[in-house]
Design an enzyme around this catalytic site. Structure first.
Site, PDB file in Angstrom:
ATOM      1  N   VAL A 132       1.012  -0.226   8.333  1.00 15.63           N
ATOM      2  CA  VAL A 132       1.205  -1.609   7.905  1.00 15.63           C
ATOM      3  C   VAL A 132       0.294  -1.746   6.687  1.00 15.63           C
ATOM      4  CG1 VAL A 132       0.930  -4.028   8.545  1.00 15.63           C
ATOM      5  CG2 VAL A 132       1.765  -2.382  10.238  1.00 15.63           C
ATOM      6  N   PRO A 133       0.871  -1.664   5.480  1.00 12.98           N
ATOM      7  CA  PRO A 133       0.141  -1.342   4.253  1.00 12.98           C
ATOM      8  C   PRO A 133      -0.717  -2.451   3.629  1.00 12.98           C
ATOM      9  CG  PRO A 133       2.417  -1.748   3.731  1.00 12.98           C
ATOM     10  CD  PRO A 133       2.307  -1.817   5.233  1.00 12.98           C
ATOM     11  N   CYS A 134      -1.806  -2.806   4.285  1.00 14.35           N
ATOM     12  CA  CYS A 134      -2.727  -3.799   3.719  1.00 14.35           C
ATOM     13  C   CYS A 134      -3.436  -3.255   2.477  1.00 14.35           C
ATOM     14  CB  CYS A 134      -3.734  -4.262   4.771  1.00 14.35           C
ATOM     15  SG  CYS A 134      -4.604  -2.948   5.612  1.00 14.35           S
ATOM     16  N   HIS A 135      -3.416  -1.931   2.278  1.00 17.40           N
ATOM     17  CA  HIS A 135      -4.027  -1.360   1.070  1.00 17.40           C
ATOM     18  C   HIS A 135      -3.267  -1.763  -0.191  1.00 17.40           C
ATOM     19  CE1 HIS A 135      -1.002   1.649   2.319  1.00 17.40           C
ATOM     20  NE2 HIS A 135      -0.892   1.916   1.019  1.00 17.40           N
ATOM     21  N   ARG A 136      -2.071  -2.293  -0.050  1.00 21.46           N
ATOM     22  CA  ARG A 136      -1.255  -2.700  -1.192  1.00 21.46           C
ATOM     23  C   ARG A 136      -1.541  -4.128  -1.653  1.00 21.46           C
ATOM     24  NH1 ARG A 136       4.201  -0.170   1.480  1.00 21.46           N
ATOM     25  NH2 ARG A 136       3.541   2.015   1.364  1.00 21.46           N
TER      26      ARG A 136
END
EC number: 2.1.1.63
Length: 166
Positions: A132-136
């Site tokens: 779940v790409p919170c790094h984006r």
């Protein structure tokens, strides 16, 4: 039924993966206390965590880190999320591989443009980073902002997705 856990090596360091029968429930970075994370998941789910493989999750993460996977197709167990944070975390899956959004843009997307700080909290408490790409999600000024796995890990993931590998 119990929980299963394993660790894997990755370009951002060792990762802890924990899954329930419903799906992956937690991913932790090596900067987190893996034993403490497992105990927290056990407490919050009421299930005992036992070491064992998480084949599909391990395989898809390996493909992602090798640049061969852009989307994850894994069952996810969202029980460690609640309230507005769940809404934010589910919205993260709509940010495409190699793309970024600001915290403000994400707040707008979830229908609460004034909730920029709450969106940041939702990202910071994401129990399923990478998948779940919170790094984006970046600050409005283009700065990285924070990241549970550390800013070096966030930069590595963003560079991986933009094709800027070492």
């Amino acid at each position: 039924m119990s929980l299963s856990w394993t660790t894997i090596d990755s370009p951002v360091g060792e990762l802890l993966l924990v899954a329930s029968p419903a799906g992956v429930v937690r991913i932790a970075f090596e900067c987190e206390d893996f034993g403490g994370v497992r105990r927290d998941v056990e407490k919050r789910t009421g299930k005992k965590a036992e070491q064992g493989g998480l084949g599909q999750a391990e395989e898809q993460l390996a493909e992602y880190f090798a640049g061969q996977r852009r989307e994850f197709d894994l069952p996810l167990d969202w029980r460690l999320s609640s309230g507005f944070r769940t809404q934010v975390q589910r919205a993260l899956t709509g940010i495409a591989y190699g793309e970024t959004q600001t915290y403000a843009q994400l707040a707008q997307r979830v229908g609460n443009p004034n909730a920029v700080r709450a969106v940041g909290s939702g990202c910071a408490t994401n129990p399923l980073p990478i998948v779940v790409p919170c790094h984006r999600v970046l600050r409005s000024d283009g700065a990285l902002g924070g990241y549970r796995g550390g800013l070096v890990a966030k930069r590595v993931l963003l560079d991986l997705e933009s094709g800027q590998r070492d």
